[in-house]
Design a protein around this motif. Structure first.
Motif, PDB file in Angstrom:
ATOM      1  N   VAL A   1      -8.688   0.957  -9.099  1.00 49.09           N
ATOM      2  CA  VAL A   1      -7.392   1.485  -9.498  1.00 49.09           C
ATOM      3  C   VAL A   1      -6.645   0.385 -10.248  1.00 49.09           C
ATOM      4  CG1 VAL A   1      -5.204   2.428  -8.652  1.00 49.09           C
ATOM      5  CG2 VAL A   1      -7.336   3.013  -7.494  1.00 49.09           C
ATOM      6  N   PRO A   2      -6.123   0.682 -11.442  1.00 46.41           N
ATOM      7  CA  PRO A   2      -5.423  -0.359 -12.192  1.00 46.41           C
ATOM      8  C   PRO A   2      -4.138  -0.797 -11.495  1.00 46.41           C
ATOM      9  CG  PRO A   2      -5.416   1.730 -13.395  1.00 46.41           C
ATOM     10  CD  PRO A   2      -6.217   1.929 -12.161  1.00 46.41           C
ATOM     11  N   LEU A   3      -3.854  -2.074 -11.569  1.00 43.66           N
ATOM     12  CA  LEU A   3      -2.657  -2.646 -10.957  1.00 43.66           C
ATOM     13  C   LEU A   3      -1.477  -2.442 -11.901  1.00 43.66           C
ATOM     14  CD1 LEU A   3      -1.120  -4.262  -8.842  1.00 43.66           C
ATOM     15  CD2 LEU A   3      -2.022  -6.342  -9.840  1.00 43.66           C
ATOM     16  N   THR A   4      -0.640  -1.472 -11.572  1.00 44.43           N
ATOM     17  CA  THR A   4       0.577  -1.223 -12.330  1.00 44.43           C
ATOM     18  C   THR A   4       1.759  -1.328 -11.381  1.00 44.43           C
ATOM     19  OG1 THR A   4       0.535   1.160 -11.922  1.00 44.43           O
ATOM     20  CG2 THR A   4      -0.597   0.365 -13.922  1.00 44.43           C
TER      21      THR A   4
ATOM     22  N   ALA B   1      12.533  -2.144  -2.168  1.00 45.80           N
ATOM     23  CA  ALA B   1      11.888  -3.056  -3.109  1.00 45.80           C
ATOM     24  C   ALA B   1      12.366  -2.779  -4.525  1.00 45.80           C
ATOM     25  CB  ALA B   1      10.379  -2.909  -3.032  1.00 45.80           C
ATOM     26  N   THR B   2      12.668  -3.840  -5.242  1.00 44.29           N
ATOM     27  CA  THR B   2      13.098  -3.714  -6.632  1.00 44.29           C
ATOM     28  C   THR B   2      12.303  -4.612  -7.569  1.00 44.29           C
ATOM     29  OG1 THR B   2      14.795  -5.387  -6.264  1.00 44.29           O
ATOM     30  CG2 THR B   2      15.457  -3.076  -6.021  1.00 44.29           C
ATOM     31  N   SER B   3      11.476  -5.488  -7.013  1.00 44.77           N
ATOM     32  CA  SER B   3      10.725  -6.411  -7.860  1.00 44.77           C
ATOM     33  C   SER B   3       9.317  -6.632  -7.313  1.00 44.77           C
ATOM     34  CB  SER B   3      11.459  -7.750  -7.989  1.00 44.77           C
ATOM     35  OG  SER B   3      11.572  -8.357  -6.733  1.00 44.77           O
ATOM     36  N   VAL B   4       8.522  -7.327  -8.097  1.00 43.55           N
ATOM     37  CA  VAL B   4       7.131  -7.635  -7.761  1.00 43.55           C
ATOM     38  C   VAL B   4       7.034  -9.127  -7.467  1.00 43.55           C
ATOM     39  CG1 VAL B   4       4.780  -7.672  -8.666  1.00 43.55           C
ATOM     40  CG2 VAL B   4       6.282  -5.769  -9.210  1.00 43.55           C
ATOM     41  N   ASP B   5       6.313  -9.481  -6.401  1.00 47.02           N
ATOM     42  CA  ASP B   5       6.168 -10.889  -6.031  1.00 47.02           C
ATOM     43  C   ASP B   5       4.704 -11.226  -5.812  1.00 47.02           C
ATOM     44  OD1 ASP B   5       7.291 -13.475  -5.288  1.00 47.02           O
ATOM     45  OD2 ASP B   5       6.540 -13.001  -3.281  1.00 47.02           O
ATOM     46  N   HIS B   6       4.327 -12.434  -6.170  1.00 41.47           N
ATOM     47  CA  HIS B   6       2.972 -12.927  -5.912  1.00 41.47           C
ATOM     48  C   HIS B   6       3.007 -13.724  -4.614  1.00 41.47           C
ATOM     49  CE1 HIS B   6       2.836 -12.029 -10.197  1.00 41.47           C
ATOM     50  NE2 HIS B   6       1.535 -11.866 -10.022  1.00 41.47           N
ATOM     51  N   VAL B   7       2.185 -13.360  -3.642  1.00 34.54           N
ATOM     52  CA  VAL B   7       2.162 -14.030  -2.342  1.00 34.54           C
ATOM     53  C   VAL B   7       1.841 -15.507  -2.547  1.00 34.54           C
ATOM     54  CG1 VAL B   7       1.097 -14.079  -0.068  1.00 34.54           C
ATOM     55  CG2 VAL B   7       1.499 -11.890  -1.190  1.00 34.54           C
ATOM     56  N   ILE B   8       0.753 -15.788  -3.244  1.00 34.85           N
ATOM     57  CA  ILE B   8       0.459 -17.153  -3.674  1.00 34.85           C
ATOM     58  C   ILE B   8       0.977 -17.230  -5.109  1.00 34.85           C
ATOM     59  CG2 ILE B   8      -1.326 -18.866  -4.167  1.00 34.85           C
ATOM     60  CD1 ILE B   8      -3.062 -17.408  -2.069  1.00 34.85           C
ATOM     61  N   PRO B   9       2.018 -17.998  -5.353  1.00 30.93           N
ATOM     62  CA  PRO B   9       2.649 -18.005  -6.672  1.00 30.93           C
ATOM     63  C   PRO B   9       1.666 -18.325  -7.794  1.00 30.93           C
ATOM     64  CG  PRO B   9       3.945 -19.261  -5.090  1.00 30.93           C
ATOM     65  CD  PRO B   9       2.660 -18.936  -4.421  1.00 30.93           C
ATOM     66  N   ARG B  10       1.880 -17.706  -8.935  1.00 24.88           N
ATOM     67  CA  ARG B  10       1.007 -17.945 -10.085  1.00 24.88           C
ATOM     68  C   ARG B  10       1.088 -19.395 -10.532  1.00 24.88           C
ATOM     69  NH1 ARG B  10       0.939 -12.979 -14.169  1.00 24.88           N
ATOM     70  NH2 ARG B  10      -1.135 -13.782 -14.508  1.00 24.88           N
ATOM     71  N   SER B  11       2.239 -20.027 -10.311  1.00 28.03           N
ATOM     72  CA  SER B  11       2.388 -21.438 -10.687  1.00 28.03           C
ATOM     73  C   SER B  11       1.525 -22.349  -9.821  1.00 28.03           C
ATOM     74  CB  SER B  11       3.859 -21.864 -10.579  1.00 28.03           C
ATOM     75  OG  SER B  11       4.304 -21.770  -9.235  1.00 28.03           O
ATOM     76  N   ARG B  12       1.039 -21.803  -8.700  1.00 25.56           N
ATOM     77  CA  ARG B  12       0.174 -22.579  -7.808  1.00 25.56           C
ATOM     78  C   ARG B  12      -1.245 -22.021  -7.767  1.00 25.56           C
ATOM     79  NH1 ARG B  12       3.558 -24.570  -2.614  1.00 25.56           N
ATOM     80  NH2 ARG B  12       5.368 -25.368  -3.725  1.00 25.56           N
ATOM     81  N   GLY B  13      -1.620 -21.297  -8.786  1.00 28.76           N
ATOM     82  CA  GLY B  13      -2.994 -20.815  -8.899  1.00 28.76           C
ATOM     83  C   GLY B  13      -3.229 -19.407  -8.393  1.00 28.76           C
TER      84      GLY B  13
ATOM     85  N   HIS C   1      -3.068 -12.437 -10.439  1.00 30.60           N
ATOM     86  CA  HIS C   1      -2.359 -11.162 -10.508  1.00 30.60           C
ATOM     87  C   HIS C   1      -3.349 -10.047 -10.144  1.00 30.60           C
ATOM     88  CE1 HIS C   1       0.876  -8.492 -11.674  1.00 30.60           C
ATOM     89  NE2 HIS C   1       0.029  -7.806 -12.410  1.00 30.60           N
ATOM     90  N   VAL C   2      -3.654  -9.963  -8.832  1.00 30.38           N
ATOM     91  CA  VAL C   2      -4.607  -8.987  -8.301  1.00 30.38           C
ATOM     92  C   VAL C   2      -3.965  -8.277  -7.106  1.00 30.38           C
ATOM     93  CG1 VAL C   2      -6.687 -10.219  -9.081  1.00 30.38           C
ATOM     94  CG2 VAL C   2      -5.697 -10.743  -6.853  1.00 30.38           C
ATOM     95  N   TRP C   3      -4.540  -7.141  -6.712  1.00 27.08           N
ATOM     96  CA  TRP C   3      -3.998  -6.332  -5.620  1.00 27.08           C
ATOM     97  C   TRP C   3      -3.804  -7.134  -4.335  1.00 27.08           C
ATOM     98  CZ3 TRP C   3      -1.650  -1.873  -5.941  1.00 27.08           C
ATOM     99  CH2 TRP C   3      -1.963  -0.985  -6.968  1.00 27.08           C
ATOM    100  N   ASP C   4      -4.715  -8.057  -4.028  1.00 31.17           N
ATOM    101  CA  ASP C   4      -4.635  -8.813  -2.774  1.00 31.17           C
ATOM    102  C   ASP C   4      -3.530  -9.860  -2.778  1.00 31.17           C
ATOM    103  OD1 ASP C   4      -6.845  -7.403  -1.880  1.00 31.17           O
ATOM    104  OD2 ASP C   4      -8.266  -8.905  -2.600  1.00 31.17           O
TER     105      ASP C   4
ATOM    106  N   PRO D   1      -1.752  -7.200   1.975  1.00 26.57           N
ATOM    107  CA  PRO D   1      -1.979  -6.446   0.735  1.00 26.57           C
ATOM    108  C   PRO D   1      -3.466  -6.262   0.465  1.00 26.57           C
ATOM    109  CG  PRO D   1      -1.252  -8.682   0.242  1.00 26.57           C
ATOM    110  CD  PRO D   1      -1.182  -8.515   1.740  1.00 26.57           C
ATOM    111  N   ALA D   2      -3.818  -5.067   0.000  1.00 28.82           N
ATOM    112  CA  ALA D   2      -5.207  -4.746  -0.314  1.00 28.82           C
ATOM    113  C   ALA D   2      -5.227  -3.732  -1.447  1.00 28.82           C
ATOM    114  CB  ALA D   2      -5.910  -4.176   0.916  1.00 28.82           C
ATOM    115  N   PRO D   3      -6.303  -3.693  -2.196  1.00 27.19           N
ATOM    116  CA  PRO D   3      -6.374  -2.700  -3.267  1.00 27.19           C
ATOM    117  C   PRO D   3      -6.502  -1.293  -2.687  1.00 27.19           C
ATOM    118  CG  PRO D   3      -8.413  -3.960  -3.152  1.00 27.19           C
ATOM    119  CD  PRO D   3      -7.463  -4.573  -2.176  1.00 27.19           C
ATOM    120  N   PRO D   4      -5.832  -0.319  -3.280  1.00 36.74           N
ATOM    121  CA  PRO D   4      -5.959   1.058  -2.803  1.00 36.74           C
ATOM    122  C   PRO D   4      -7.344   1.604  -3.126  1.00 36.74           C
ATOM    123  CG  PRO D   4      -4.550   0.958  -4.730  1.00 36.74           C
ATOM    124  CD  PRO D   4      -4.899  -0.444  -4.370  1.00 36.74           C
ATOM    125  N   THR D   5      -7.825   2.487  -2.279  1.00 37.09           N
ATOM    126  CA  THR D   5      -9.142   3.076  -2.489  1.00 37.09           C
ATOM    127  C   THR D   5      -9.029   4.593  -2.486  1.00 37.09           C
ATOM    128  OG1 THR D   5      -9.592   3.038  -0.116  1.00 37.09           O
ATOM    129  CG2 THR D   5     -10.357   1.154  -1.407  1.00 37.09           C
ATOM    130  N   GLY D   6      -9.988   5.252  -3.104  1.00 32.50           N
ATOM    131  CA  GLY D   6     -10.028   6.705  -3.124  1.00 32.50           C
ATOM    132  C   GLY D   6      -9.487   7.271  -4.423  1.00 32.50           C
TER     133      GLY D   6
END
Length: 178
Positions: A68-71, A90-102, A105-108, A137-142
């Motif tokens: 499933v595409p990440l949108t 929720a109003t925004s998107v956050d990266h659990v492990i920040p992109r600035s630290r490697g 941009h994936v479902w997990d 967080p996990a990618p949706p299935t089905g």
């Protein structure tokens, strides 16, 4: 404009199309109407009930679509529109492990968050500030996620999506861990 669920001849969900496209499929005898929306479409010579679910008469072979595409819309559907840190709206998107630290941009690694939590967390790891995620967080299935992730939902679609994982998808959308 309302949207219509399109099923393959095998009742497998294919996608969501605008009402106008679904009417063309039904009028050209390429699809049959399984559920009506209750509204009627009028022309100069005919009145036709507006479909909510249509099924194609011929089987359409669909190539493998991959994950499933990440949108943004699919992410908010997966997380039920709730912040994964505090449970607020929720109003925004956050990266659990920040992109600035490697972080990728994936479902997990991507979660929905409120503006306050996103600003407070900034580019830090959760352990640095002592926070925990409400759900992992996990990618949706089905196949149902392809439909539900579009943001268009109609209660009349549910019986046709249940065999394809709609119960799990809707439970996650409602904020209940499946």
């Amino acid at each position: 404009m309302p949207h219509v669920l399109v099923l393959n001849a095998s009742y497998e969900p294919l996608g969501v199309v605008p009402l106008r496209r679904a009417l063309v499929l039904v009028l050209e005898n390429k699809a049959t109407c399984l559920e009506e929306s209750g509204a009627f479409m009028h022309s100069a010579s005919r009145t036709v009930p507006a479909p909510s679910v249509v099924r194609l008469k011929r089987f359409v072979r669909v190539p493998y679509r991959g994950p499933v595409p990440l949108t943004r819309r699919a992410l908010f559907a997966r997380d039920g529109g709730r912040c994964m840190y505090c449970g607020g709206v929720a109003t925004s998107v956050d990266h659990v492990i920040p992109r600035s630290r490697g972080g990728q941009h994936v479902w997990d690694n991507v979660v929905a968050s409120c503006r306050r939590c996103n600003h407070t967390k900034a580019d830090r790891h959760l352990v640095e500030i002592g926070w925990r995620l409400r759900h992992k967080p996990a990618p949706p299935t089905g196949l149902a996620w392809r439909i539900i992730g579009t943001g268009h939902r109609d209660p009349r679609w549910l019986p046709y999506l249940q065999p394809f994982g709609a119960d799990e998808a809707l439970a996650r959308i409602e904020g209940v861990s499946a």
